[in-house]
Design an enzyme around this catalytic site. Structure first.
Site, short mmCIF file in Angstrom:
data_model
loop_
_atom_site.label_atom_id
_atom_site.label_comp_id
_atom_site.label_asym_id
_atom_site.label_seq_id
_atom_site.Cartn_x
_atom_site.Cartn_y
_atom_site.Cartn_z
N LYS A 44 0.86 -1.18 0.00
CA LYS A 44 0.00 0.00 0.00
C LYS A 44 0.90 1.24 0.00
O LYS A 44 1.92 1.28 0.70
CB LYS A 44 -0.89 0.00 1.25
CG LYS A 44 -1.61 1.32 1.53
CD LYS A 44 -2.65 1.65 0.47
CE LYS A 44 -3.26 3.03 0.70
NZ LYS A 44 -4.20 3.40 -0.40
N CYS A 129 -2.43 9.73 -6.38
CA CYS A 129 -3.52 9.48 -5.44
C CYS A 129 -4.57 10.58 -5.61
O CYS A 129 -4.27 11.77 -5.44
CB CYS A 129 -3.03 9.47 -3.99
SG CYS A 129 -4.41 9.23 -2.84
N ASN A 131 -7.38 11.08 -3.83
CA ASN A 131 -8.37 11.15 -2.75
C ASN A 131 -7.94 11.92 -1.52
O ASN A 131 -8.41 11.64 -0.42
CB ASN A 131 -8.76 9.73 -2.35
CG ASN A 131 -9.34 8.97 -3.52
OD1 ASN A 131 -10.09 9.51 -4.32
ND2 ASN A 131 -8.98 7.71 -3.63
N LYS A 163 3.61 5.40 -10.54
CA LYS A 163 2.20 5.05 -10.75
C LYS A 163 1.51 6.29 -11.29
O LYS A 163 1.57 7.37 -10.67
CB LYS A 163 1.59 4.64 -9.43
CG LYS A 163 0.11 4.27 -9.45
CD LYS A 163 -0.13 2.96 -10.16
CE LYS A 163 -1.56 2.46 -9.98
NZ LYS A 163 -1.80 1.87 -8.64
O1 LIG Z 1 -7.40 6.77 -1.39
C1 LIG Z 1 -6.35 6.08 -1.48
O2 LIG Z 1 -5.65 5.68 -0.52
C2 LIG Z 1 -5.93 5.79 -2.89
N1 LIG Z 1 -6.92 5.37 -3.73
C3 LIG Z 1 -6.70 5.18 -5.07
O3 LIG Z 1 -7.61 4.80 -5.83
N2 LIG Z 1 -5.44 5.37 -5.57
C4 LIG Z 1 -4.42 5.78 -4.78
O4 LIG Z 1 -3.27 5.95 -5.29
C5 LIG Z 1 -4.66 6.00 -3.38
I1 LIG Z 1 -3.07 6.57 -2.17
#
Ligand SMILES: O=C(O)c1[nH]c(=O)[nH]c(=O)c1I
Length: 310
Positions: A44, A129, A131, A163
């Site tokens: 993660k 990310c 979010n 990513k």
């Molecule tokens: O909300 C998240 O933890 C999250 N959720 C996503 O769909 N992609 C991401 O890179 C991340 I860091």
């Protein structure tokens, strides 16, 4: 039928593994991934300090895919560094470490900590990310992304990946590739992260389905397959000498085949893994083998990147 992949100096028995964020936050999750038939595992995304993440509900599945606004819940980078330090690389599948610091300084500090220990794991810098309320993602701020990569490459001297979010305009593929091609040690890009800020509505309740951001969240699953395939194919074309990892909409051998046909070196499974569990890796691998056999292919290089145009 041979599903093996050799890349980054690594050997993978299967091209399939988890998308970062799914089945990889706790050691229990990571050990389940390690025990599965996946060809690798990725952690993660981690931050300097542990994070609770966003209030729940923050994940929801529909017939066509998923929406999430987890908010980067993770145990802090040292937790994953410990796992990486104790990992038996010689007798296990490759380990990737996803890093998503809240600031550039945090990202550099985390990468320095891994660099100092000279571990065989491969770092993947998460530029995408979607979010974190009020925090624009680096993937959509290319000057900032370039600056971050420059600062990383001032000291980090091993192969690494990034990513990426989905891009939707051809000029953005061009502009993004122009940045990534500046960095020789950037050996691969993973396309795609979730499609940011979608909105799922429950008609009966007349409500959104997740709490954060008034219901907005990253979209995965069937919804995103055409977008993920396009991003894979466009970056394969634009990043000579680098690899592209396919991620998005993989739920059977057919989608895994599509990603590899589009040029993907390996294929990640997110939403489907979250919903089905590690059995998905066995099922999808078998479906891919059956499809290859029906087509007369014996190994992935027989068709990788050979998508026909009309
Ligand atoms: O909300 C998240 O933890 C999250 N959720 C996503 O769909 N992609 C991401 O890179 C991340 I860091």
């Amino acid at each position: 039928i041979d599903l093996s992949v050799s890349w980054l100096g690594l050997e993978m028995k299967s091209p399939l593994y988890n998308a970062s964020g799914v089945m990889c936050r706790s050691v229990e999750d990571l050990e389940a991934m390690r025990a599965s038939s996946a060809g690798a595992l990725i952690t993660k995304s981690c931050t300097l300090e542990p994070r609770e993440g966003n209030p729940e509900p923050r994940y929801f599945a529909t017939k066509l895919g998923t929406i999430n606004s987890m908010g980067l819940p993770n145990y802090g980078y040292q937790y994953y560094l410990d796992y990486a330090q104790n990992y038996d690389y010689a007798n296990n599948k490759p380990l990737f470490i996803s890093i998503s610091g809240m600031t550039l300084a945090d990202n550099l500090a985390i990468i320095k900590a891994f660099h100092e220990r000279e571990l065989p794991c491969i770092l993947e810098v998460n530029l995408s990310c979607p979010n974190l309320p009020g925090k624009p993602q680096l993937g959509y701020d290319l000057p900032a992304a370039q600056n971050a990569l420059e600062k990383i490459c001032e000291f980090y001297d091993r192969p690494f990946g990034v990513k990426l979010p989905p891009y939707f305009d051809v000029s953005h593929f061009d502009q993004a590739a122009e940045v990534f091609n500046r960095f020789d040690l950037l050996k691969y890009v993973t396309c795609i992260n979730s499609v940011g800020n979608g909105l799922v509505i429950d008609v009966d309740a007349e409500s959104v389905v997740i709490k954060p951001k008034d219901g907005l969240g990253g979209i995965g699953g069937d919804y995103v397959l055409p977008t993920s395939l396009a991003n894979v194919r466009e970056f394969v074309r634009r990043l000579p000498g680098k690899q592209v990892v396919g991620c998005g909409g993989v739920k059977s051998g057919a989608e895994a085949f599509m990603h590899i046909l589009a040029g993907a070196i390996t294929v990640q499974v997110g939403s489907c893994l979250y919903e089905e569990g590690v059995g998905a890796f066995d099922r999808i691998a078998q479906e891919l083998k059956d499809l290859m056999a029906a087509k007369g292919y014996s190994k992935l290089d027989d068709f990788r990147g050979k998508l026909k145009t009309l």
